[in-house]
Design a protein around this motif. Structure first.
Motif, short mmCIF file in Angstrom:
data_model
loop_
_atom_site.label_atom_id
_atom_site.label_comp_id
_atom_site.label_asym_id
_atom_site.label_seq_id
_atom_site.Cartn_x
_atom_site.Cartn_y
_atom_site.Cartn_z
N SER B 27 29.76 42.40 17.12
CA SER B 27 29.51 42.30 15.68
C SER B 27 30.31 43.34 14.92
N GLY B 53 31.23 30.55 29.65
CA GLY B 53 29.97 29.95 29.24
C GLY B 53 30.14 29.00 28.07
N TYR B 55 31.38 29.28 24.98
CA TYR B 55 31.51 29.61 23.57
C TYR B 55 32.13 30.99 23.41
N ARG B 60 32.13 32.99 17.02
CA ARG B 60 30.85 32.66 16.37
C ARG B 60 30.58 33.49 15.13
N LYS B 61 31.13 34.71 15.10
CA LYS B 61 30.92 35.54 13.91
C LYS B 61 31.60 34.93 12.70
#
Lengths: 376, 314
Positions: B27, B53, B55, B60-61
């Motif tokens: 993050s 896995g 992703y 995603r951020k």
């Protein structure tokens, strides 16, 4: 048929593998599991391959010890371990495991030459998965060692733990003789000779001739070591899939930690490994019934500081009550996901479970004994 | 906070965001890259390792489930992102040392060589290292670097140090040839404090602080410059000293909702003190989003982190 709960796993299994994302309290959980089993009279060894060596600090064990260290008798007694129960701990040192194997397998002169090979000297850094080979090799030894009834294996963060389960197949790749023969000269077959020559040309371009020769020496010799390790790895792979072992998953309520845990659960099942259950760390589920600060009846002469503190705490309390309820729901969800396995929660220990007293409290919670104090 | 120094991000090429698992490294790496891009820099955000896995955590951020090894736009302000892949780096390295023609085609198509690359000595780390180097050296036609600032979300502590110590290890193992040449090229970036900064992310708890101090020593041992500490998730502390004393006594008798939060505040204060006494590095405190694991507030975390990091840059 009812699947075994955690007390049964602690009493019957010979190896517990503890997996989970980083920062969820895996090492602490591993130590607590080992302690819980030792308190029931089993002779337990806990191994960590976590490079932070936290467990060493917690258990007062030296990270450089070549052999497992038994917890000092007075400390064993203080945490409620009674004969024949016993708790030992060990930090994995991959280079030491490799050196020992080399000395056992090769003649003195050959061992000495390999130990001085520059690639070998950094073997734990340069061989992908060496840490995992060494962990499995060490585990192989300890499982056969009649000093221990149970070995608890702490693992690196979960994606690495998968590599550790993959290690045998990786070793298989390394040992693919078709592959190796191409890198090592000595064949009379003209086609293979030509292939070796081409690979040498490529490696000379990539590495330089001197380094290529050293690499060839390393591969030739280290192959023998890996062949030996690989036999044990294949054996351990079967062992991991058997009822002698169980895989436990540690998570925290944070979304990312949960996703890692679910991912790992799926993988464990895919690989046909016995899934034991979930441990949800840092859970507030046990605090659901606590009163809100404003429900406290203060003495009429309570100080202004108490009154203002209670008022400020009320704001924090609303969020905390919501979290406690969510954690309770989450624990139920984990129970559903675990199916036949167990799901249990450990409370948040604000100071981190860094002393044995805290570990004893956690060990109690793991087997459903809430009478032991938690240092909160 | 007036006594907080500035994070010198814009003058350096590479920022390694390091720390143990679970401290919020990804993050903060994403927020740092976002803040640097907002300052007008051409920024590349990378994550070391394949998107295992299925992703991509950094993707995603920015609302992307997948990222490839090729930089692609991640958002406004020219921010781009990619993953650093070992296989990509190995291929690039092979192309750089083997002349174009049948030999390189044979090498890249050879199943045997591919197996070799997945199984043998340090070729994985070498691939990672080389891909990162290629990304750093990529230039526009006019000679400007494609990315002025590269922010790397590093793997967990042990693997990070394995990577930063790779050049020294390989230079020891292979004194000459193309690999050491590439390693020296990499070292010219990584071991120069004017070009590379490592940011250590940690939490205000005792064990994470101890580990952060160890990581700082480890980075220095591999000659990578730790530039500062991002002390993440500092809990809001509304109490004064008198109130703290009064509450400690009260909560000992009667645990309430809010007890856990109150204890965390005390731990955070002690941990921060220990961190300050253990290092002279600047510490950048990052306040926790209240009730951070609630699904309601989850969406508020990223913007808040971005704003906090942006304030450290200017």
């Amino acid at each position: 048929m009812t699947a075994p709960g955690l007390p049964e796993l602690l009493a019957e299994r010979r190896v517990l593998v503890v997996c989970g994302a980083g920062g969820v309290g895996k090492t602490t959980t591993s130590a607590s599991l080992a302690l819980a089993a030792a308190r029931t009279g089993r002779r337990v060894l806990v191994i960590t391959i976590d490079p932070s060596k936290r467990l060493a600090q917690t258990l007062g064990v030296s990270p450089d010890a070549p052999e497992p260290t038994v917890l000092a008798p007075e400390r064993q007694e203080a945490v409620g371990i009674r004969e024949p129960g016993c708790l030992s701990a060990w930090m994995l040192d991959p280079q030491a495991v490799a050196d020992r194997t080399v000395r056992r397998l090769l003649s003195d002169a050959a061992a000495e030459r390999l130990l001085n090979n520059r690639l070998y000297r950094n073997v734990s850094q340069v061989v992908a998965g060496m840490q995992e080979y060494a962990a499995v090799e060490a585990l192989h030894g300890f499982v056969q060692d009649d000093r221990y009834d149970l070995v608890v294996l702490d693992t690196p963060p979960s994606r690495d733990a998968l590599r550790f389960l993959d290690a045998p197949s990786r070793a298989g790749m390394f040992l693919d003789r078709r592959v190796l023969r191409v890198f090592v000269p000595g064949s009379e077959n003209p086609i293979r000779k030509a292939a070796t020559k081409m690979v040498e040309t490529l490696l000379d371009l990539g590495l330089g001739a001197a380094a290529r020769e050293e690499l060839q020496h390393f591969i030739t010799r280290f192959e023998q070591v890996l062949t030996y390790l690989n036999r044990n790895q294949v054996e351990m792979r079967r062992f991991f899939a058997s009822r002698e072992a169980s895989f436990l998953l540690v998570a925290s309520p944070a979304q990312e930690a949960l996703e890692e845990a679910y991912y790992f659960e799926t993988k464990t099942r895919e690989l046909g490994l016995p899934f034991g259950g979930y441990v949800l760390n840092r859970s507030l589920d046990g605090t659901v019934g606590r009163p809100m600060p404003e429900e406290v009846t203060l003495a009429p002469d309570a100080s202004p500081a108490v009154r203002s503190a209670i008022a400020k705490l009320s704001r924090l309390a609303v969020a905390e009550r919501d979290r406690a309820r969510r954690h309770q729901d989450l624990l139920e969800e984990l129970g559903r996901r675990a199916g036949q396995g167990f799901a249990l929660a450990l409370p948040e220990l604000p100071a981190g479970a860094s002393d044995l007293e805290a570990l004893v409290g956690l060990a109690g919670r793991l087997v459903g004994d809430t009478s032991l104090p938690l240092a909160v | 906070m007036s006594d907080t120094p500035r994070m010198d991000v814009l003058s350096r090429r590479i920022h390694l965001v390091t720390g143990k698992g679970g401290v919020g490294r990804t993050s903060l790496a994403a927020a740092l890259a976002w803040a640097a891009a907002r300052e007008g820099k051409r920024v590349l955000l990378t994550q070391i390792g394949d998107a295992e896995g299925g992703y991509s955590a950094i993707g995603r951020k920015f609302g992307r489930d997948q990222l490839t090894p090729d930089p692609e736009p991640l958002g406004p302000d020219g921010l781009r992102g990619c993953h650093v892949w070992a296989t990509r780096g190995q291929e690039q390295f092979a192309r750089s040392v083997i002349p174009a023609g049948p030999l390189i085609r044979a090498a890249l198509n050879s199943k045997v060589l591919r197996k070799f690359a997945t199984a043998v000595p340090s070729l994985h780390e070498l691939g990672v290292f080389y891909h990162l180097l290629t990304l750093l050296e990529a230039q526009h036609e006019d000679g400007r670097p494609e990315h002025e600032v590269v922010v790397a979300d590093m793997p967990a502590t042990g693997q990070t140090l394995a990577l930063t110590s790779l050049p020294d290890i390989l230079l020891d193992a292979l004194p000459d040839g193309p690999i050491p040449k590439a390693m020296r090229r990499g070292q010219a970036y990584l071991n120069d404090p004017a070009k590379t900064a490592a940011w250590v992310v940690t939490l205000p708890e005792l064990l994470p602080v101890t580990e952060a101090l160890e990581l700082i020593d480890g980075l220095r041992a591999t000659r990578v410059h730790p530039a500062g500490i991002l002390l993440n998730r500092i809990p809001e502390d509304p109490f004064d000293a008198d109130e703290r004393r009064a509450l400690s006594a009260l909560l000992l008798e009667q645990p309430l909702h809010g007890s856990a939060a109150f204890h965390r505040i005390g731990v955070a204060r002690a941990a921060e003190e220990r961190l300050r006494s253990g290092t002279d590095l600047p510490i950048f405190p990052i306040t926790e989003v209240p009730d951070a694991d609630s699904p309601r507030t989850e969406a508020a975390i990223e913007p808040m982190l971005r704003d906090q990091l942006a304030s450290f840059l200017s």
